[in-house]
Design a protein around this motif. Structure first.
Motif, PDB file in Angstrom:
ATOM      1  N   THR A  87       6.944 -10.392  -3.341  1.00 38.15           N
ATOM      2  CA  THR A  87       6.878  -9.451  -2.961  1.00 38.15           C
ATOM      3  C   THR A  87       6.910  -8.963  -1.333  1.00 38.15           C
ATOM      4  O   THR A  87       8.284  -8.041  -1.700  1.00 38.15           O
ATOM      5  CB  THR A  87       5.029  -8.735  -2.422  1.00 38.15           C
ATOM      6  N   THR A 109       0.174   4.241  -1.094  1.00 40.36           N
ATOM      7  CA  THR A 109      -0.125   4.271  -2.440  1.00 40.36           C
ATOM      8  C   THR A 109       1.012   4.278  -3.132  1.00 40.36           C
ATOM      9  O   THR A 109       1.106   3.720  -4.258  1.00 40.36           O
ATOM     10  CB  THR A 109      -0.589   4.897  -2.786  1.00 40.36           C
ATOM     11  N   ALA A 142       3.228   0.376  -3.345  1.00 36.71           N
ATOM     12  CA  ALA A 142       2.780  -0.191  -3.931  1.00 36.71           C
ATOM     13  C   ALA A 142       3.573   0.230  -5.338  1.00 36.71           C
ATOM     14  O   ALA A 142       3.431  -0.865  -6.287  1.00 36.71           O
ATOM     15  CB  ALA A 142       1.122  -0.034  -3.909  1.00 36.71           C
ATOM     16  N   LYS A 143       2.834   1.023  -6.085  1.00 40.25           N
ATOM     17  CA  LYS A 143       3.462   2.113  -6.920  1.00 40.25           C
ATOM     18  C   LYS A 143       4.846   1.835  -7.352  1.00 40.25           C
ATOM     19  O   LYS A 143       5.425   1.222  -8.568  1.00 40.25           O
ATOM     20  CB  LYS A 143       3.366   2.978  -7.244  1.00 40.25           C
ATOM     21  N   PHE A 163       3.051  -2.019  -8.589  1.00 37.78           N
ATOM     22  CA  PHE A 163       1.704  -2.357  -8.853  1.00 37.78           C
ATOM     23  C   PHE A 163       1.382  -1.176  -8.914  1.00 37.78           C
ATOM     24  O   PHE A 163       1.308   0.178  -8.864  1.00 37.78           O
ATOM     25  CB  PHE A 163       1.252  -2.419  -7.407  1.00 37.78           C
ATOM     26  N   PHE A 183      -2.454   0.062  -4.505  1.00 34.96           N
ATOM     27  CA  PHE A 183      -2.331   0.021  -3.399  1.00 34.96           C
ATOM     28  C   PHE A 183      -3.700  -1.603  -3.375  1.00 34.96           C
ATOM     29  O   PHE A 183      -2.869  -2.491  -3.114  1.00 34.96           O
ATOM     30  CB  PHE A 183      -2.903   0.782  -2.002  1.00 34.96           C
ATOM     31  N   LEU A 190      -1.347  -4.806  -5.089  1.00 32.27           N
ATOM     32  CA  LEU A 190      -0.757  -5.343  -3.720  1.00 32.27           C
ATOM     33  C   LEU A 190      -1.536  -5.885  -2.312  1.00 32.27           C
ATOM     34  O   LEU A 190      -1.011  -6.329  -2.209  1.00 32.27           O
ATOM     35  CB  LEU A 190      -0.050  -4.182  -3.567  1.00 32.27           C
ATOM     36  N   LYS A 191      -2.889  -5.058  -2.146  1.00 33.07           N
ATOM     37  CA  LYS A 191      -3.823  -5.892  -1.458  1.00 33.07           C
ATOM     38  C   LYS A 191      -3.737  -7.476  -2.085  1.00 33.07           C
ATOM     39  O   LYS A 191      -3.595  -8.225  -1.498  1.00 33.07           O
ATOM     40  CB  LYS A 191      -4.706  -5.243  -0.676  1.00 33.07           C
TER      41      LYS A 191
END
Length: 297
Positions: A5, A54, A57-58, A62, A65, A68-69
């Motif tokens: 990532t 957000t 992340a997308k 993902f 979020f 991703l976290k």
């Protein structure tokens, strides 16, 4: 933390919109906080809207979020690190806890930052930089504003060890002239942290364009000098205050020059002996017993 990532973020960083770059830097530079804090709190500390996290992340593939976290949570195995605060936070802490709280918070943050140098990734980075410096024909050092003392220390200690070092200090407006002779056998140690001084970045880019190798002493793997360097020594700058700290950068240079001295071996010892002899000749110090371990002052 090195994982697919973070590699994805680094590879696509330059294509992100401005605010998304800020969010991306937060993820790369604060993996522990990403794993532990809420999205809203992370947005506050990164100084971006929560929606930016957000969207980032997308963009990284993902669903949101939280997903991703989870990636960061799976990989983080260290305690949370201290983070910088605003002037308002500093005043509030002083009012509640007094002087002792302010000092203890700062010292605790510095201890956390310094302890990172004993970890394998930092040791490897310092060793790689030392290898480059020990073999260089010329060593150029550059840093501006709060980074200048770091560059100066590198130049000063390097000179004690007999290394051919040049400090790019801009005396008389001659900063550009100092790099005129830089070439493929040389090293530039560039020191800069966010928000990154323009001249240091320009000097780094120029040196690399002339074939020189770059050692970056900086605060992020996404800093403008890190991506063009052969070795990156990353230092943390956050303390619970309204300023950033350069103490870890000073410590990094001291560790780095110890490694360089070890690599230069007997040559470094002879250079130090010659230096001591000159100091005694000029009666540099008021106390003769001070000549020795303190002779670099």
């Amino acid at each position: 933390m090195d994982c697919p990532t973070t590699s994805l973020i680094k590879n696509n960083y330059e294509r992100f919109p401005r605010q998304m770059k800020v969010a991306a830097r937060w993820l790369v530079d604060h993996p522990t906080e990403v794993a532990l804090l809420s999205m809203r709190e992370q947005a506050r500390r990164a100084r971006v809207p929560p929606a930016t996290l957000t969207r980032l992340a997308k963009r990284l593939g993902f669903d949101g979020f939280d997903k991703l976290k989870e990636v960061f949570a799976d990989r983080v195995r260290e305690r949370p690190e201290s983070f910088g605060g605003s002037g308002e936070e500093l005043l509030a802490r002083a009012e509640i806890g007094g002087d002792g709280v302010l000092i203890c918070d700062t010292v605790n943050a510095l201890q956390g930052h310094l302890s990172r140098f004993a970890q394998p990734p930092a040791i490897a980075a310092l060793a790689a930089a030392a290898d480059l410096i020990a073999e260089a024909k010329q060593i150029f050092c550059v840093g501006r504003r709060s980074s200048f003392p770091i560059a100066y220390l590198m130049h000063h200690v390097g000179s004690l060890l007999g290394s051919p070092t040049t400090l790019i200090d801009g005396m008389g407006g001659a900063s550009d002239d100092a790099l005129r002779s830089v070439g493929p056998e040389d090293i530039l140690l560039a020191v800069t942290v966010n928000p990154y001084t323009r001249f240091t970045v320009q000097a780094a880019e120029f040196a690399v364009s002339r074939g020189a190798k770059l050692v970056a002493l900086t605060d992020s793997e996404l800093s403008p000098i890190a991506k063009i360097s052969q070795a990156v020594i990353r230092v943390r700058t956050e303390v619970p205050s309204f300023i950033h700290t350069m103490t870890p950068a000073l410590a990094a240079v001291e560790c780095l020059m110890e490694l360089v001295a070890a690599r230069r071996g007997s040559f470094a010892l002879r250079a130090l002996a010659d230096h001591e002899e000159q100091l005694m000749e000029f009666e540099t110090y008021a106390l003769k017993s001070g000549v020795g371990k303190n002779s670099h002052d």
